[in-house]
Design a protein around this motif. Structure first.
Motif, mmCIF file in Angstrom:
data_model
loop_
_atom_site.group_PDB
_atom_site.id
_atom_site.type_symbol
_atom_site.label_atom_id
_atom_site.label_comp_id
_atom_site.label_asym_id
_atom_site.label_seq_id
_atom_site.Cartn_x
_atom_site.Cartn_y
_atom_site.Cartn_z
ATOM 1 N N GLY A 189 0.829 -1.192 0.000
ATOM 2 C CA GLY A 189 0.000 0.000 0.000
ATOM 3 C C GLY A 189 0.871 1.252 0.000
ATOM 4 N N SER A 190 0.244 2.411 0.071
ATOM 5 C CA SER A 190 0.985 3.675 0.016
ATOM 6 C C SER A 190 0.625 4.595 1.173
ATOM 7 C CB SER A 190 0.708 4.382 -1.322
ATOM 8 O OG SER A 190 1.127 3.583 -2.403
ATOM 9 N N ALA A 191 0.238 4.022 2.294
ATOM 10 C CA ALA A 191 -0.137 4.838 3.454
ATOM 11 C C ALA A 191 1.047 5.657 3.935
ATOM 12 C CB ALA A 191 -0.640 3.944 4.580
ATOM 13 N N GLU A 192 0.779 6.895 4.327
ATOM 14 C CA GLU A 192 1.836 7.770 4.841
ATOM 15 C C GLU A 192 2.174 7.386 6.283
ATOM 16 O OE1 GLU A 192 3.499 9.971 3.126
ATOM 17 O OE2 GLU A 192 2.308 9.533 1.316
ATOM 18 N N GLY A 193 3.367 7.771 6.719
ATOM 19 C CA GLY A 193 3.806 7.471 8.072
ATOM 20 C C GLY A 193 4.131 5.998 8.212
ATOM 21 N N LYS A 194 4.168 5.522 9.445
ATOM 22 C CA LYS A 194 4.457 4.109 9.676
ATOM 23 C C LYS A 194 3.825 3.653 10.984
ATOM 24 C CE LYS A 194 9.025 5.161 11.679
ATOM 25 N NZ LYS A 194 10.468 4.892 11.595
ATOM 26 N N ARG A 195 3.502 2.371 10.998
ATOM 27 C CA ARG A 195 2.914 1.759 12.174
ATOM 28 C C ARG A 195 3.654 0.451 12.449
ATOM 29 N NH1 ARG A 195 -0.360 4.508 9.320
ATOM 30 N NH2 ARG A 195 -0.171 2.943 7.668
ATOM 31 N N THR A 196 3.473 -0.068 13.654
ATOM 32 C CA THR A 196 4.129 -1.329 13.981
ATOM 33 C C THR A 196 3.291 -2.484 13.441
ATOM 34 O OG1 THR A 196 3.006 -1.321 16.118
ATOM 35 C CG2 THR A 196 5.247 -0.467 16.039
ATOM 36 N N ASP A 197 3.972 -3.387 12.758
ATOM 37 C CA ASP A 197 3.305 -4.553 12.217
ATOM 38 C C ASP A 197 3.564 -5.774 13.086
ATOM 39 O OD1 ASP A 197 1.634 -5.129 9.850
ATOM 40 O OD2 ASP A 197 3.142 -6.679 9.480
ATOM 41 N N SER A 198 4.658 -5.743 13.843
ATOM 42 C CA SER A 198 4.981 -6.841 14.767
ATOM 43 C C SER A 198 5.897 -6.303 15.854
ATOM 44 C CB SER A 198 5.658 -8.007 14.036
ATOM 45 O OG SER A 198 6.866 -7.589 13.433
ATOM 46 N N MET A 199 5.801 -6.867 17.046
ATOM 47 C CA MET A 199 6.636 -6.456 18.177
ATOM 48 C C MET A 199 7.023 -7.694 18.976
ATOM 49 S SD MET A 199 4.280 -3.217 19.229
ATOM 50 C CE MET A 199 2.867 -4.078 18.537
ATOM 51 N N MET A 200 8.311 -7.780 19.332
ATOM 52 C CA MET A 200 8.811 -8.917 20.087
ATOM 53 C C MET A 200 9.833 -8.461 21.111
ATOM 54 S SD MET A 200 9.524 -11.636 17.012
ATOM 55 C CE MET A 200 8.313 -11.962 15.749
ATOM 56 N N ILE A 201 9.887 -9.187 22.225
ATOM 57 C CA ILE A 201 10.943 -8.994 23.211
ATOM 58 C C ILE A 201 11.877 -10.199 23.116
ATOM 59 C CG2 ILE A 201 11.515 -8.880 25.663
ATOM 60 C CD1 ILE A 201 8.844 -7.481 26.138
ATOM 61 N N LEU A 202 13.148 -9.948 22.897
ATOM 62 C CA LEU A 202 14.151 -11.012 22.867
ATOM 63 C C LEU A 202 15.038 -10.855 24.095
ATOM 64 C CD1 LEU A 202 15.660 -13.362 21.468
ATOM 65 C CD2 LEU A 202 17.043 -11.637 20.293
ATOM 66 N N HIS A 203 15.005 -11.864 24.968
ATOM 67 C CA HIS A 203 15.868 -11.861 26.147
ATOM 68 C C HIS A 203 17.056 -12.775 25.885
ATOM 69 C CE1 HIS A 203 17.069 -11.867 30.405
ATOM 70 N NE2 HIS A 203 17.245 -13.188 30.262
ATOM 71 N N ASP A 204 18.246 -12.223 26.035
ATOM 72 C CA ASP A 204 19.482 -12.994 25.832
ATOM 73 C C ASP A 204 20.176 -13.143 27.179
ATOM 74 O OD1 ASP A 204 21.639 -14.300 24.747
ATOM 75 O OD2 ASP A 204 22.637 -12.468 24.045
ATOM 76 N N GLY A 205 20.188 -14.360 27.710
ATOM 77 C CA GLY A 205 20.778 -14.602 29.019
ATOM 78 C C GLY A 205 21.526 -15.917 29.080
ATOM 79 N N SER A 206 21.958 -16.268 30.281
ATOM 80 C CA SER A 206 22.775 -17.462 30.477
ATOM 81 C C SER A 206 21.978 -18.757 30.368
ATOM 82 C CB SER A 206 23.465 -17.399 31.843
ATOM 83 O OG SER A 206 22.500 -17.291 32.880
ATOM 84 N N ASN A 207 20.656 -18.669 30.411
ATOM 85 C CA ASN A 207 19.815 -19.858 30.295
ATOM 86 C C ASN A 207 19.189 -19.986 28.910
ATOM 87 O OD1 ASN A 207 19.548 -21.493 32.875
ATOM 88 N ND2 ASN A 207 19.277 -19.417 33.662
ATOM 89 N N GLY A 208 19.847 -19.409 27.933
ATOM 90 C CA GLY A 208 19.338 -19.484 26.575
ATOM 91 C C GLY A 208 18.428 -18.319 26.250
ATOM 92 N N PRO A 209 18.260 -18.032 24.958
ATOM 93 C CA PRO A 209 17.423 -16.897 24.554
ATOM 94 C C PRO A 209 15.935 -17.213 24.663
ATOM 95 C CG PRO A 209 18.264 -18.045 22.625
ATOM 96 C CD PRO A 209 18.910 -18.700 23.809
ATOM 97 N N THR A 210 15.158 -16.183 24.928
ATOM 98 C CA THR A 210 13.695 -16.311 24.988
ATOM 99 C C THR A 210 13.087 -15.233 24.101
ATOM 100 O OG1 THR A 210 13.784 -17.134 27.270
ATOM 101 C CG2 THR A 210 11.669 -16.297 26.482
#
Length: 438
Positions: A189-210
Motif C-alpha cells: 500500500g501507500s499509506a503515509e507514516g508508519k505503524r508497527t506490524d509486529s513487536m517482540m521482546i528477545l531476552h538474551d541470558g545465560s539460560n538461553g534466549p527467549t
C-alpha cells in the motif's frame, strides 16, 4: 728384442735423448737452441672432475693426472652452467664441488637454500595483517550505516535492569525508500507514516534466549510520558489502547515506555526494520527455507502457499509474516509465524557460506543495515549478539512464545497479569522460563 728401458715400442729415431743400442755415442744432431728453465718442483694436482659428474670417474686414477680423457670420452661439460662451489675458487667450479652443494649443504646452483620456516612465518603474518585490516574496515563501514535515531534517555520512570539483555524488536510498515513499483509488488500500500506490524521482546541470558511476541492488538495502558519531540510531559489518564497505537502516537520512545510500564521489564535496546529492508535481506541471502505445515492463502498480503518445504524469496517472505486473516487465531497465529520465520532467517544467514563469502556477506549486511533503526547506545557487538541469540531460539536451548493471554475486551487481547509477572521475574533473574504463553 726390445731394448728400451721402459719397455716401450716405437721408432728409436723419434725418441732421441734416451740412449742407443750401439756402443758408439750418437752424433750430435742439428737442433735449434732451446733455452731451458730450471726445473720446478712438481706439485701433485687435484684431478679435474667433469663438472656434471656426481663423482670421480674411475678412469682417473693416481698416476693418470694430466693425461686427459681417453679417446671417445665425453665429459658432458657445459660451459654455460654454474655449479655450486666447494673449497675451490670463486668461479663456482672449485675442486671437489658437486652440484647441489656436497659438503656445506648451504648452496644450490650458487644461491642460498630456501628457508621455509621463515617463509611460512612471513606468510602467516601477512595473512593476519590482511584479516585484521579487512575486519577493521568492515566494522567501521557497518557501524557508519547504523541509524541510531532512538533516544532511550527520553523514556521516563524506567524499571530497574535485570540480568541478561532485553531487545525490543519491531517490524514496521514503513515504505521509506521503496519505489511505487516495489510497493505494488510487495502489496504494502501507500499509506503515509508508519505503524508497527509486529513487536517482540528477545531476552538474551545465560539460560538461553527467549523470544516473546507482543500481539499488536494487546490491550495496554498509556502511562505518563515525555514527548520525544516536544519534551513536554503528558500525564497518564488510564487510557486503554491497542499496543501499536502507542507507536503511532509518539514513536519508538513511547512504545518502549508503554511496554516497560505494562510489563515491568527493562528494555536495553531497540531495533526496528521496515518492509523494504526485510525483503532485501531475504533476497540477499538467496531466500529462506521454510516448512509450512498447512497451505494457506490471503489476498490482502498476497500469500499463496502450499504445504511442505519451500524456499521463500523477499516478496513471499513479507507476505508470510504479514498474513493474519487466513488464520483462525488471527494475530496470535501470525506472531507464531513471525517467530518461526525470524529464527529461520537468522539461522540460515549465520552460516559459513554467508559469513566467509564477501559476495553474500556485504550485500546482506548492506541490505539490513541500510534500513535498521536502533537506539543511540546500540553497538555492532550488541547487534551481533541479538542476531545470534535469535538464531539460538531454534537451537534447542531457546524458547519462543506469545505473551500469556487471559481473554479479550472490546476486541483487544488482555494479558494474564499473574503469568506476566512470573515471566518477567524469571527474565530479570535470568532463570529458565517455565511460563507458557498462548
Amino acid at each position: 728384442m726390445n731394448d728400451w728401458p721402459d719397455r716401450r715400442t716405437g721408432d728409436r729415431s723419434e725418441r732421441y735423448g734416451r740412449g742407443s743400442a750401439s756402443a758408439q755415442p750418437e752424433s750430435a744432431r742439428a737442433m735449434p737452441h732451446i733455452q731451458r728453465r730450471p726445473a720446478q718442483p712438481r706439485t701433485p694436482q687435484r684431478p679435474q672432475v667433469p663438472p656434471q659428474s656426481q663423482g670421480y670417474d674411475d678412469r682417473y686414477q693416481d698416476g693418470g693426472y694430466g693425461n686427459g680423457p681417453e679417446p671417445g670420452y665425453d665429459s658432458g661439460y657445459n660451459t654455460g652452467q654454474v655449479y655450486g662451489s666447494g673449497s675451490g675458487g670463486s668461479d663456482g667450479r672449485g675442486g671437489g664441488g658437486r652440484r647441489g652443494g656436497g659438503g656445506d649443504g648451504g648452496y644450490v646452483q650458487g644461491r642460498p637454500a630456501a628457508d621455509w620456516r621463515r617463509r611460512i612465518k612471513l606468510g602467516a603474518l601477512t595473512l593476519v595483517v590482511v584479516v585484521l585490516a579487512v575486519s577493521i574496515s568492515t566494522y567501521f563501514w557497518a557501524d557508519s550505516k547504523l541509524k541510531r535515531e532512538v533516544d532511550l534517555s527520553k523514556v521516563i520512570d524506567r524499571p530497574e535492569s535485570g540480568d541478561g539483555t532485553n531487545y525490543l524488536i519491531v517490524g514496521s510498515d514503513s515504505r521509506e525508500g521503496m519505489s511505487a513499483e516495489e510497493k505494488k509488488r510487495l502489496r504494502t500500500g501507500s499509506a503515509e507514516g508508519k505503524r508497527t506490524d509486529s513487536m517482540m521482546i528477545l531476552h538474551d541470558g545465560s539460560n538461553g534466549p527467549t523470544l516473546i511476541s507482543l500481539p499488536r492488538d494487546s490491550n495496554v495502558e498509556i502511562p505518563t510520558f515525555k514527548g520525544s519531540e516536544s519534551g513536554k510531559t503528558f500525564q497518564g489518564t488510564g487510557r486503554q489502547v491497542k499496543l501499536n497505537a502507542a507507536y503511532a502516537e509518539d514513536g519508538p520512545e513511547l512504545l518502549v515506555r508503554t511496554v516497560e510500564f505494562n510489563t515491568g521489564l527493562h528494555i536495553d535496546h531497540y531495533v526496528e526494520i521496515g518492509f523494504g529492508g526485510f525483503a532485501k535481506i531475504v533476497d540477499a541471502i538467496g531466500g529462506v527455507e521454510m516448512d509450512i505445515p498447512k497451505a494457506f492463502k490471503d489476498k490482502k498480503s498476497g500469500a499463496d502457499f502450499q504445504a511442505g518445504k519451500q524456499t521463500l524469496n523477499g516478496e513471499q517472505s513479507l507476505a508470510f509474516v504479514r498474513t493474519r486473516y487466513a488464520f483462525a487465531g488471527s494475530d496470535l497465529d501470525r506472531t507464531k509465524n513471525q517467530q518461526k520465520f525470524l529464527a529461520a532467517l537468522a539461522s540460515q544467514t549465520a552460516t559459513p557460506s554467508t559469513i566467509i563469502n564477501p559476495f553474500k556477506l556485504y550485500p546482506t549486511m548492506g541490505a539490513g543495515l541500510d534500513t535498521l533503526i536502533v537506539d543511540k547506545d546500540m553497538s555492532l557487538w550488541a547487534l551481533g549478539n541479538m542476531f545470534f541469540a535469535m538464531k539460538g531460539v531454534t537451537g534447542g536451548d531457546g524458547t519462543s512464545m506469545n505473551m500469556p493471554i487471559s481473554g479479550s475486551v472490546n476486541g483487544n487481547l488482555v494479558w494474564d497479569k499473574a503469568k506476566v509477572k512470573q515471566l518477567v521475574q524469571q527474565l530479570n533473574n535470568d532463570e529458565k522460563v517455565t511460563v507458557k504463553g498462548n
